[in-house]
Scaffold this motif. Sequence first.
Motif, PDB file in Angstrom:
ATOM      1  N   THR A  81      -8.437  -1.933   2.609  1.00 20.42           N
ATOM      2  CA  THR A  81      -7.502  -2.955   2.140  1.00 20.42           C
ATOM      3  C   THR A  81      -6.674  -3.504   3.294  1.00 20.42           C
ATOM      4  O   THR A  81      -6.544  -4.721   3.462  1.00 20.42           O
ATOM      5  CB  THR A  81      -6.570  -2.369   1.065  1.00 20.42           C
TER       6      THR A  81
ATOM      7  N   VAL B 128      -5.822  -1.815  -4.012  1.00 20.55           N
ATOM      8  CA  VAL B 128      -5.853  -0.348  -3.999  1.00 20.55           C
ATOM      9  C   VAL B 128      -5.960   0.184  -5.426  1.00 20.55           C
ATOM     10  O   VAL B 128      -6.691   1.137  -5.710  1.00 20.55           O
ATOM     11  CB  VAL B 128      -4.601   0.212  -3.296  1.00 20.55           C
TER      12      VAL B 128
ATOM     13  N   ILE C 199       0.824  -1.213   0.000  1.00 19.37           N
ATOM     14  CA  ILE C 199       0.000   0.000   0.000  1.00 19.37           C
ATOM     15  C   ILE C 199       0.858   1.263   0.000  1.00 19.37           C
ATOM     16  O   ILE C 199       0.601   2.216  -0.752  1.00 19.37           O
ATOM     17  CB  ILE C 199      -0.941   0.008   1.219  1.00 19.37           C
TER      18      ILE C 199
ATOM     19  N   LYS D 163      -1.523  -4.108  -3.221  1.00 17.20           N
ATOM     20  CA  LYS D 163      -1.255  -3.132  -4.282  1.00 17.20           C
ATOM     21  C   LYS D 163      -2.328  -3.211  -5.360  1.00 17.20           C
ATOM     22  O   LYS D 163      -2.823  -2.181  -5.845  1.00 17.20           O
ATOM     23  CB  LYS D 163       0.122  -3.406  -4.883  1.00 17.20           C
TER      24      LYS D 163
ATOM     25  N   SER E  96     -10.215   1.487  -0.826  1.00 19.90           N
ATOM     26  CA  SER E  96      -9.451   2.426  -0.008  1.00 19.90           C
ATOM     27  C   SER E  96      -8.311   1.716   0.710  1.00 19.90           C
ATOM     28  O   SER E  96      -8.363   0.502   0.959  1.00 19.90           O
ATOM     29  CB  SER E  96     -10.361   3.095   1.023  1.00 19.90           C
ATOM     30  N   LYS E  97      -7.295   2.487   1.051  1.00 19.33           N
ATOM     31  CA  LYS E  97      -6.134   1.920   1.738  1.00 19.33           C
ATOM     32  C   LYS E  97      -6.521   1.344   3.095  1.00 19.33           C
ATOM     33  O   LYS E  97      -6.040   0.281   3.497  1.00 19.33           O
ATOM     34  CB  LYS E  97      -5.052   2.980   1.906  1.00 19.33           C
TER      35      LYS E  97
END
Length: 234
Positions: free
Chosen positions: A153, A144, A23, A141, A149-150
């Motif tokens: 995730t 995202v 991320i 990766k 959304s981070k």
Amino acid sequence: MLITFLVVAVVSAALIAGALWGIYGKLSSQTEGFVIALAGGALIVSLVSEMIEPAIAQSNLWVGLGAVAAGAAVFSGVDYWIDEKWGADGGGGLLAAITLDGVPENLALGVALIGAAPIEVAALAGSILLSNLPEAAGGAKQMVGNGLSKGKTLGLWALTALLLSAAAIIGYFALEGVSPHVLAATRCFAAGAVVASLATEVFPKAYKEDHHMAGVATAIGVILAVFLGELATA
């Protein structure tokens, strides 16, 4: 018991560390492929030496080989269903596939820890840790990149780490004290599932991402696993 929890925690925490790497960090496809191939090579050795051979010695040849075949067949069937229903490239399908891969790996780790000193499963634990890092990094990766959304995730990967930790703990506590034949069959079933995952998920991805060095990385993984195994028996 404390050592068991520590080993399981470190191996599963690699998923969260890998997700953070994917991320917020930088991960080249070549690096990801190299590490995945290295982990796959280590898993080949550790599965045979720490799971299949001891199980056959504990029970008999036909129980061991039959359970390996059954584990591979079940993994392949469920993996096919995930690809068909969710799609191999989708976020949900990717997470499900990695969970499916990780459950037998961590179950195998938990079973291997029964009655064993930590050094005796160092190769298995180390290779699972190495495979968790790049798999989680690549998966996070991609998720995202697909618009998730981070925060969500990272949360999904944390839940996955908890699930796989539970699989290892269940493998250790639920199967402690069962008959040698049941324990041997369980070990070989989990090993067969991981063998199938190596053939269908790990090595194809490693070759795709770093086809020039995948063979070298696999050999390094084999060398490391054999070396750790020799240390355990020294």
